[in-house]
Structures are given as structure tokens and as C-alpha cells.
Write an enzyme that holds these catalytic residues in place. Structure first.
Site, PDB file in Angstrom:
ATOM      1  CD  GLU A 329      -2.901  -0.713   2.796  1.00 40.97           C
ATOM      2  OE1 GLU A 329      -3.639  -1.366   2.227  1.00 40.97           O
ATOM      3  OE2 GLU A 329      -2.895   0.430   3.589  1.00 40.97           O
ATOM      4  CB  CYS A 330       0.128   4.603   0.529  1.00 42.39           C
ATOM      5  SG  CYS A 330       0.742   5.638   0.039  1.00 42.39           S
ATOM      6  N   GLY A 331       2.751   4.020   0.292  1.00 40.30           N
ATOM      7  CA  GLY A 331       4.482   3.458   0.188  1.00 40.30           C
ATOM      8  C   GLY A 331       4.952   2.111  -0.353  1.00 40.30           C
TER       9      GLY A 331
END
Length: 459
Positions: A329-331
Site C-alpha cells: 500500500e502507498c509507501g
């Protein structure tokens, strides 16, 4: 089971600092303090968890039904002496004209005494109509007291108290002077997370000291005791152990990656999975695991260290290439790309996704999202329910020229995702997206991910 709701007329009024200080001071007095945070947020809960020494839980109408919010609140408060709920944005702020899902509505649902924190910088007699307006706007909401924050000095504070006492019936529960020494440093997505702040404990104690010295803590405890006792469900907590051997899920946890919801981590354990922490910053190789979960964080702030750990990047790339199941997710998505660009420099990342990531000055995606699953979604469905997913995103980064041949797990109905229309790159047994999921409501993603891992292992 006493509880307080900390809210403010608008964001950046000092709610988080006050909540951190109160949690630590209540704890210092021997109370078991249970923190909560309204809305989707990772950073404030990290600080509240540290201050209270108990895991902070999010209460969020977007991803949770009202009944589920009540259930989580009652369950976690049951073993505590006092609960502290930190609001988000302003007290009455809502995208709904009728104020649905606002802090005011949550405070009424939980029947929590509400303490209003007012940023008094540059304010004098004008505080009276502000407070009177907030009291009159929703008569069903009881404001139990007010804390005057960012007060300029003794004369300023005395004048404010005189005005509040003359024009309103609200008790002043304390005055907090402006104090840059206890301000937690911020960056593009808010406060620096406590898992990155090496002197986090010093900050928490400094804040506690100011709060204990300048607020009427005994009176705040008395106000909290006026909170209604939440109803605790008689249903036992469901433990969803699956047949077969325990799955080992490697979870990235260090200063670069730390955005995880405790509900999700608990759900993994309830389903019989063991979470095995590893550090992309320091560990030379992956532990022996069946799958990887790489959550959000600030990889850009540790770009050089992540780049220099070549052996870990290689091990993760090989794990993905060999068909190992991975959720990012994301990072985590950013880390799995080829390179990360920030402040005129580039750092090499894992390279499993053939794309570059660029940090930009403004938000590229921020707020609630709604996703619809595509036929490419890789995880099996393990229960009936909607395939429309309520999630959220917080990112200042963007993928540069996403591969046009990528398959996506989601169509974006609301939000930005990767390209404004899609999110969730599916590549082999890897799913990587900007959106953050929560294992609540009808979106029990942890069960589906574990089912996917078992399928990948052939059983």
C-alpha cells in the site's frame, strides 16, 4: 468507563497535542487510558498509542457502520478506566449538509462529554459569539467545557476567561500558552510519525508536563466520568482460525514503513497468521515467510538508506519474481517501483514494478476513495458482500508514465489512485495500490489475502 471527546472549531487548533498530553498524564496517574481517533489516520494514532501505552483505534464512518463503531468503542473501552477520543477537522465539518458523520454526530452517538479546544491566537472578545454559536447550532450536542489554546500570556488569558464566563455558561477547563518547544515537527502529510521521531518519548513527556501544569486535570476526569457507559455486546469475539499450518506473513516495520491499522493486525492473528516483522532499512534479507505485507510510510525520507540496502531489495524482487504473494500500500507501492525521485535526486528501489515515482509539492490523492473490483482482482471472495470498497488515500507522489499494459484490480469511483481511473497493479501474485484498506465493515481484506496466500501455497 469514563470518556472524553476532544474536538475543535477547525483543524490545526491543537487537538492532537492536547490529546497526547492528556493520555500520558492520565496514565501517569495510574489510569488505564484507551485512545481513539476519528477518521482515517495513521500518524496521530501512533503518537496517542505511545502516550497511552495502549493501541489507538480509529472510528470512521466511511469504512465502518455506526453499529461497528459502537462495538469497537465499547470493546476497547471495557478494559480501560478512561477513554480519550480525538476528533478530526472541525466539530461540525462534514461533506453532508445535515452534518452526518461529523465529530458532533460521533460524540452524540457515543454520548461522550465534549471538550472544545479553541485556538485563541489573535482572539479576544470575539471568542464569545464563537462559543455561543457552537452551543446554539446543535442543541442536542452538549459541550462540557472549553480549553483555551495558544494563549499569548497572562493578561490575554485573564481577558479570555472573563469574556467566556460573562457571556457563556461553559466552564474553562484550562489555558495552554503558546509554546513552540512542544510543537511536534510536521511534513507534507502532517506530523512526523512517532516511529520516526527518535526523541518521541521526550516530546510526549514535555507535552504532558505542560498539560498537567496548565489544565484542571481533576476536573477533566470528573467531566469524563459523566460519559455514558457504552453497551458491550454479549457476543464473544469471533476467532477465525483456518485449518492447516499457521501462515507466516512478513510485515515491513521500521522508520520508513509504519502505517498499519491495529484492527487489521488483530484480524491476521484471529485468522491464525503470524506476523513476522522485518526492516527494509536494516535487515540484509527477508525472514522465512509465506507472504509479504508492505504498508505505507515515508520511504522518500529514507530514500538513501533503502537504496543502500541492496541485498534486501534483491531478496524482495526475487520473492515477487518467484510468485510469492505480496500486498503493498502507498509507501509500499513506491518502494516496489524502479526509482524514487525527490528534491532533485533519485534513489533506486526494488524494481519489481517497471515505473518511476516522483514526489510532488502538493497532494496527488488525499481523502476518501471508493473502489470497484475488476475481473483482474487476484484474491478470492471468502464471504458474500459488496465488491465496492470504501478506502482512503494520502500521497504526494505520483507514478510517472504508468505501464499501459498493467492490469488493475480496481476502478476508481471516487479518488485518484494511480492514474485517476485505476488503482491496484496486479502482477503475478503481487497487488500494489495507493489506496489504504481497512479490515472492517464488508471489506474483510485480511481474510481474502490469507485465502490468496493459501491458494498460492497450493492448499
Amino acid at each position: 468507563m469514563a470518556h472524553l471527546y476532544i474536538a475543535a472549531p477547525q483543524k490545526s487548533s491543537g487537538k492532537t497535542t492536547l490529546s497526547i498530553g492528556l493520555c500520558r498524564e492520565f496514565r501517569r496517574r495510574g489510569l488505564a487510558v484507551q485512545p481513539f481517533k476519528k477518521g482515517p489516520d495513521y500518524i496521530d494514532p501512533l503518537w496517542l498509542t505511545q502516550a497511552a501505552d495502549r493501541q489507538c483505534y480509529n472510528l470512521d464512518y466511511h469504512t465502518m457502520a455506526s453499529a461497528e463503531i459502537a462495538e469497537v468503542f465499547a470493546r476497547e473501552l471495557e478494559t480501560a478506566d478512561l477513554g480519550v477520543i480525538e476528533g478530526n477537522v472541525g466539530l461540525f465539518d462534514s461533506t453532508h449538509l445535515d452534518g452526518a458523520f461529523s465529530n458532533a454526530e460521533l460524540a452524540k452517538q457515543l454520548r461522550s462529554p465534549l471538550v472544545l479546544v479553541v485556538n485563541c491566537h489573535g482572539m479576544a472578545r470575539g471568542i464569545a459569539p464563537l462559543l455561543l454559536g457552537y452551543q446554539a447550532f446543535d442543541p442536542a450536542l452538549r459541550i462540557a467545557g472549553v480549553i483555551l489554546n495558544k494563549v499569548g500570556g497572562m493578561r490575554h488569558g485573564e481577558n479570555l476567561v472573563r469574556v467566556v464566563e460573562h457571556y457563556t455558561d461553559l466552564p474553562v477547563l484550562g489555558l495552554l500558552r503558546r509554546d513552540d518547544e512542544i510543537a511536534i515537527a510536521e511534513r507534507h502529510l502532517g506530523l512526523i510519525p512517532s516511529n520516526e521521531a527518535g526523541d518521541a518519548e521526550r516530546w510526549v513527556e514535555a507535552i504532558r508536563h505542560r498539560v498537567a501544569d496548565q489544565l484542571d486535570v481533576d476536573r477533566l476526569i470528573a467531566v469524563a466520568e459523566e460519559g455514558a457507559r457504552p453497551h458491550v455486546s454479549s457476543r464473544p469475539m469471533q476467532v477465525r482460525h483456518e485449518a492447516g499450518p499457521t501462515l507466516r506473513i512478513g510485515i515491513a516495520r521500521d522508520e520508513a514503513f509504519g502505517f498499519y491499522y491495529p484492527d487489521d493486525l488483530r484480524a491476521f492473528a484471529e485468522s491464525g497468521a503470524e506476523l513476522v516483522p522485518f526492516s527494509p532499512l536494516r535487515d540484509p534479507e527477508l525472514p522465512e515467510v509465506d507472504a509479504l505485507f508492505i504498508g505505507g510510510g515515508f520511504p522518500e525520507c529514507r530514500m538513501r538508506a533503502l537504496e543502500e540496502n541492496r541485498s534486501m531489495r534483491q531478496h524482495i524482487a526475487e520473492f515477487i519474481a518467484d510468485g510469492g504473494p505480496v500486498y503493498a500500500e502507498c509507501g509500499g507501492l513506491m518502494y516496489l517501483c524502479e526509482g524514487l525521485h525527490w528534491k532533485g535526486e533519485r534513489g533506486s528501489m526494488v524494481g519489481a514494478l517497471k515505473a518511476e515515482v516522483e514526489m510532488r509539492s502538493g497532494p496527488q490523492g488525499r481523502g476518501y476513495v471508493r473502489l470497484s473490483e475488476t475481473d483482474a482482482f487476484p484474491w478470492p471472495r471468502v464471504h458474500s458482500g459488496s465488491v465496492e470498497i470504501a478506502a482512503h488515500e494520502f500521497h504526494h507522489s505520483a507514478l510517472i508514465q504508468p505501464n499501459p499494459s498493467w492490469r488493475y484490480a480496481y476502478r476508481v469511483l471516487r479518488g485518484v489512485g494511480i492514474d485517476g481511473a485505476h488503482d491496484g497493479v496486479v502482477q503475478g501474485n503481487l497487488l500494489a495500490c495507493y489506496s489504504h484498506l481497512r479490515g472492517v465493515g464488508s471489506a474483510r481484506w485480511t481474510d481474502r489475502f490469507l485465502a490468496h496466500v493459501r491458494d498460492c501455497l497450493g492448499g
